[in-house]
Motif scaffolding. Structure first.
Motif, PDB file in Angstrom:
ATOM      1  N   LYS A  65       9.937  12.647  -6.729  1.00 24.54           N
ATOM      2  CA  LYS A  65      10.421  10.945  -6.554  1.00 24.54           C
ATOM      3  C   LYS A  65      10.404  10.464  -5.181  1.00 24.54           C
ATOM      4  CE  LYS A  65      13.062  11.289 -10.947  1.00 24.54           C
ATOM      5  NZ  LYS A  65      14.568  11.047 -11.422  1.00 24.54           N
ATOM      6  N   PHE A  66      10.695  11.516  -4.203  1.00 22.06           N
ATOM      7  CA  PHE A  66      10.700  11.198  -2.722  1.00 22.06           C
ATOM      8  C   PHE A  66       9.143  10.510  -2.363  1.00 22.06           C
ATOM      9  CE2 PHE A  66      13.754  14.601  -1.414  1.00 22.06           C
ATOM     10  CZ  PHE A  66      14.728  14.140  -2.029  1.00 22.06           C
ATOM     11  N   TRP A  67       8.122  11.095  -2.685  1.00 23.40           N
ATOM     12  CA  TRP A  67       6.692  10.648  -2.480  1.00 23.40           C
ATOM     13  C   TRP A  67       6.710   8.980  -3.241  1.00 23.40           C
ATOM     14  CZ3 TRP A  67       2.259  11.650  -0.126  1.00 23.40           C
ATOM     15  CH2 TRP A  67       0.985  11.100  -0.742  1.00 23.40           C
ATOM     16  N   TRP A  68       6.931   8.963  -4.450  1.00 29.89           N
ATOM     17  CA  TRP A  68       6.796   7.712  -4.944  1.00 29.89           C
ATOM     18  C   TRP A  68       7.814   6.527  -4.424  1.00 29.89           C
ATOM     19  CZ3 TRP A  68       2.037   8.093  -6.550  1.00 29.89           C
ATOM     20  CH2 TRP A  68       1.489   9.123  -7.123  1.00 29.89           C
ATOM     21  N   VAL A  69       8.969   7.039  -4.319  1.00 29.81           N
ATOM     22  CA  VAL A  69       9.957   5.937  -3.805  1.00 29.81           C
ATOM     23  C   VAL A  69       9.504   5.633  -2.170  1.00 29.81           C
ATOM     24  CG1 VAL A  69      12.140   5.630  -2.956  1.00 29.81           C
ATOM     25  CG2 VAL A  69      11.813   6.626  -4.967  1.00 29.81           C
ATOM     26  N   GLY A  70       9.236   6.357  -1.417  1.00 32.24           N
ATOM     27  CA  GLY A  70       8.685   6.181  -0.172  1.00 32.24           C
ATOM     28  C   GLY A  70       7.232   5.150  -0.195  1.00 32.24           C
ATOM     29  N   LEU A  71       6.412   5.474  -1.173  1.00 30.70           N
ATOM     30  CA  LEU A  71       5.485   4.492  -1.413  1.00 30.70           C
ATOM     31  C   LEU A  71       5.922   3.042  -1.907  1.00 30.70           C
ATOM     32  CD1 LEU A  71       2.373   6.638  -2.834  1.00 30.70           C
ATOM     33  CD2 LEU A  71       2.435   5.953  -0.698  1.00 30.70           C
ATOM     34  N   ILE A  72       6.642   3.045  -2.897  1.00 35.25           N
ATOM     35  CA  ILE A  72       7.062   1.769  -3.117  1.00 35.25           C
ATOM     36  C   ILE A  72       7.876   1.096  -1.976  1.00 35.25           C
ATOM     37  CG2 ILE A  72       9.092   0.895  -4.592  1.00 35.25           C
ATOM     38  CD1 ILE A  72       8.245   3.069  -6.886  1.00 35.25           C
ATOM     39  N   ILE A  73       8.584   1.646  -1.500  1.00 38.99           N
ATOM     40  CA  ILE A  73       9.192   1.100  -0.062  1.00 38.99           C
ATOM     41  C   ILE A  73       8.428   0.499   0.887  1.00 38.99           C
ATOM     42  CG2 ILE A  73      10.947   1.288   1.978  1.00 38.99           C
ATOM     43  CD1 ILE A  73      12.383   3.490   0.070  1.00 38.99           C
ATOM     44  N   GLY A  74       7.161   1.294   1.182  1.00 38.56           N
ATOM     45  CA  GLY A  74       6.260   1.018   2.168  1.00 38.56           C
ATOM     46  C   GLY A  74       5.432   0.031   1.854  1.00 38.56           C
ATOM     47  N   ALA A  75       4.800   0.064   0.602  1.00 33.85           N
ATOM     48  CA  ALA A  75       4.048  -1.103   0.286  1.00 33.85           C
ATOM     49  C   ALA A  75       4.843  -2.405   0.130  1.00 33.85           C
ATOM     50  CB  ALA A  75       3.296  -0.603  -1.048  1.00 33.85           C
ATOM     51  N   SER A  76       5.973  -2.504  -0.398  1.00 35.01           N
ATOM     52  CA  SER A  76       6.560  -3.583  -0.837  1.00 35.01           C
ATOM     53  C   SER A  76       7.328  -4.295   0.463  1.00 35.01           C
ATOM     54  CB  SER A  76       7.941  -3.151  -1.559  1.00 35.01           C
ATOM     55  OG  SER A  76       7.756  -2.650  -2.805  1.00 35.01           O
ATOM     56  N   SER A  77       7.622  -3.513   1.500  1.00 33.05           N
ATOM     57  CA  SER A  77       8.171  -3.995   2.657  1.00 33.05           C
ATOM     58  C   SER A  77       6.977  -4.699   3.387  1.00 33.05           C
ATOM     59  CB  SER A  77       8.750  -2.909   3.531  1.00 33.05           C
ATOM     60  OG  SER A  77       7.808  -1.780   3.510  1.00 33.05           O
ATOM     61  N   ALA A  78       5.706  -4.041   3.209  1.00 36.06           N
ATOM     62  CA  ALA A  78       4.614  -4.664   4.035  1.00 36.06           C
ATOM     63  C   ALA A  78       4.262  -5.953   3.386  1.00 36.06           C
ATOM     64  CB  ALA A  78       3.415  -3.653   3.769  1.00 36.06           C
ATOM     65  N   GLY A  79       4.351  -6.277   2.186  1.00 39.09           N
ATOM     66  CA  GLY A  79       4.147  -7.478   1.501  1.00 39.09           C
ATOM     67  C   GLY A  79       5.170  -8.450   1.858  1.00 39.09           C
ATOM     68  N   VAL A  80       6.373  -8.118   1.872  1.00 39.01           N
ATOM     69  CA  VAL A  80       7.493  -9.150   2.109  1.00 39.01           C
ATOM     70  C   VAL A  80       7.406  -9.416   3.700  1.00 39.01           C
ATOM     71  CG1 VAL A  80      10.121  -9.192   2.425  1.00 39.01           C
ATOM     72  CG2 VAL A  80       9.006  -8.122   0.369  1.00 39.01           C
ATOM     73  N   TYR A  81       6.994  -8.507   4.436  1.00 36.95           N
ATOM     74  CA  TYR A  81       7.130  -8.788   5.993  1.00 36.95           C
ATOM     75  C   TYR A  81       5.723  -9.601   6.166  1.00 36.95           C
ATOM     76  CZ  TYR A  81       8.052  -8.004  11.091  1.00 36.95           C
ATOM     77  OH  TYR A  81       8.120  -7.890  12.172  1.00 36.95           O
ATOM     78  N   ALA A  82       4.863  -9.508   5.531  1.00 37.81           N
ATOM     79  CA  ALA A  82       3.668 -10.416   5.517  1.00 37.81           C
ATOM     80  C   ALA A  82       3.898 -11.821   5.297  1.00 37.81           C
ATOM     81  CB  ALA A  82       2.542  -9.939   4.703  1.00 37.81           C
ATOM     82  N   LEU A  83       4.805 -11.936   3.983  1.00 35.85           N
ATOM     83  CA  LEU A  83       4.812 -13.405   3.647  1.00 35.85           C
ATOM     84  C   LEU A  83       5.920 -14.018   4.705  1.00 35.85           C
ATOM     85  CD1 LEU A  83       5.517 -12.400  -0.156  1.00 35.85           C
ATOM     86  CD2 LEU A  83       3.954 -13.984   0.959  1.00 35.85           C
ATOM     87  N   ILE A  84       6.785 -13.088   5.216  1.00 37.17           N
ATOM     88  CA  ILE A  84       7.824 -13.700   6.185  1.00 37.17           C
ATOM     89  C   ILE A  84       7.000 -14.306   7.525  1.00 37.17           C
ATOM     90  CG2 ILE A  84       9.426 -13.307   7.871  1.00 37.17           C
ATOM     91  CD1 ILE A  84      10.669 -11.467   5.879  1.00 37.17           C
ATOM     92  N   GLN A  85       5.924 -13.443   7.973  1.00 37.33           N
ATOM     93  CA  GLN A  85       5.298 -13.826   9.150  1.00 37.33           C
ATOM     94  C   GLN A  85       4.241 -15.230   8.718  1.00 37.33           C
ATOM     95  OE1 GLN A  85       3.282 -10.032  10.211  1.00 37.33           O
ATOM     96  NE2 GLN A  85       4.997  -9.961  11.967  1.00 37.33           N
ATOM     97  N   VAL A  86       3.828 -15.129   7.781  1.00 38.27           N
ATOM     98  CA  VAL A  86       2.651 -16.094   7.383  1.00 38.27           C
ATOM     99  C   VAL A  86       3.391 -17.620   6.803  1.00 38.27           C
ATOM    100  CG1 VAL A  86       0.937 -16.970   5.903  1.00 38.27           C
ATOM    101  CG2 VAL A  86       0.906 -14.709   6.857  1.00 38.27           C
TER     102      VAL A  86
END
Length: 374
Positions: A65-86
């Protein structure tokens, strides 16, 4: 007294470790030939350190679960941060905490890795939550890539879809599989057809700039600069084929081969030629190119061979085999228009996620063998 964990290494583990060590040794050899400064040993050191990481994973067997949780956090935070910047900061392109191209590439890679876990998620307790989390994270990662405007990274998404389709066709119901593929294609079509996403404009601009370069009219923008760098750098390779020109030695002779002063000014801003194979060939010659091909082809062959021989019941191991294939293929495609492995973020992610995917896959296989004999 602490007992040393049993690693259970097999022949393919040794091949993977050998590929990492060969890449490290070859790149260090080139640096020694050129008398490069210590900072140029930082990149190859990642491959040496990755060997230790692989052994640690095989010995400690971390929770899947460490692998999948890490990917979920990474991809989600990238999308949220991108929305904030744009949307909130009114940036033209999302870039996270790095340049937009690298940010977009890493975002779409994490999306693909999230999608590789859907088969595993279906077999878990609370499977609906896992599937939803992975799908939502993948969508946010793709959104981050779109908002970054990194066209080169978009080449990877069709390849990721094909890899998933080929590997999951026997693990998921056909209705689910075909519906997912149709949804992905419809999503891509919508991204292109809706002008507000900026995808259509950037794709069309790339086509126009390529046509302009080929006709000799203009080379001063993104695509044109890349094409001119590739042309001028490629003329240097056969002059120093064995070890190349060095990390900085190629710059002056490359500039001499560019006639347009404005183009020279644009090219001078870059420390690489925006293509991993060409960049390595001109800087490190045949030795560097051999190291790059080893770290591409050996892991890809290993992951593919494991994926092809896995049984239908080996869902967990299959998910990590797919993750490894997606990782290597995506990085190869990123390297067509960006020197992905010349960035710390690129080489670090590639080396350590490579061994993480392999290590998790091997641990899953060992567990499945143990369960079969239990």
């Amino acid at each position: 007294m602490i007992k040393r964990p049993a690693l259970g290494l097999n022949r393919k583990d040794a091949i993977m470790i050998g590929a990492l060590l060969a890449c490290f040794v070859l790149n260090c050899t080139v640096n020694l030939i050129h008398g490069a400064s210590s900072r140029y040993y930082e990149e190859p050191s990642r491959y040496l350190l990755a060997v230790g990481a692989l052994l640690a994973i095989l010995g400690c067997r971390p929770l899947v679960k460490f692998w999948w949780v890490g990917l979920i956090i990474g991809a989600s935070s990238a999308g949220v941060y991108a929305l904030i910047q744009v949307l909130m900061e009114h940036r033209e392109r999302a870039f996270g905490l790095m340049n937009p191209i690298q940010f977009g590439n890493l975002s779409i890679l994490m999306s693909g890795l999230c999608l590789a876990g859907l088969g595993w998620a279906k077999r878990q307790s609370c499977s609906g939550y896992w599937v939803l989390a992975l799908a939502a994270a993948a969508t946010l990662g793709i959104l981050a890539s779109v908002l970054s405007g990194a066209r080169g990274g978009w080449l990877a998404f069709p390849a990721i879809v094909l890899i998933l389709f080929f590997n999951l066709r026997s693990h998921l119901p056909r209705r689910v599989l075909y519906t997912s593929c149709a949804t992905a294609l419809a999503f891509l079509a919508a991204l292109y057809l809706i002008p507000q996403t900026g995808v259509q404009e950037r794709v069309n601009r790339g086509a126009v700039e390529t046509a302009q370069y080929l006709s000799g009219k203009s080379v001063g923008r993104s695509v044109g600069l890349r094409l001119e760098m590739w042309r001028s750098a490629s003329t240097l390779i056969d002059e120093k084929p064995l070890a190349g020109w060095g990390e900085e030695g190629y710059i002056e002779p490359m500039m001499q081969r560019i006639d347009d002063s404005k183009v020279r000014e644009g090219v001078s801003r870059f420390s690489h030629v925006h293509n991993d194979v060409l960049d390595v060939s001109v800087k490190r010659g045949v030795l560097g190119l051999l190291a790059l091909l080893i770290i591409y082809t050996v892991p890809l062959a290993l992951f593919c061979s494991e994926a092809l021989r896995m049984k239908r019941s080996q869902v967990e191991a299959k998910a990590f085999a797919m993750s490894g294939i997606i990782l290597v293929v995506s990085v190869v495609l990123f390297g067509l228009t960006q020197a992905f492995l010349r960035h710390n973020s690129g080489v670090t992610l590639y080396a350590f996620m490579l061994v993480a995917a392999w290590g998790y896959m091997r641990c899953a296989q060992q567990r499945e063998v143990g369960e079969a004999y239990a």
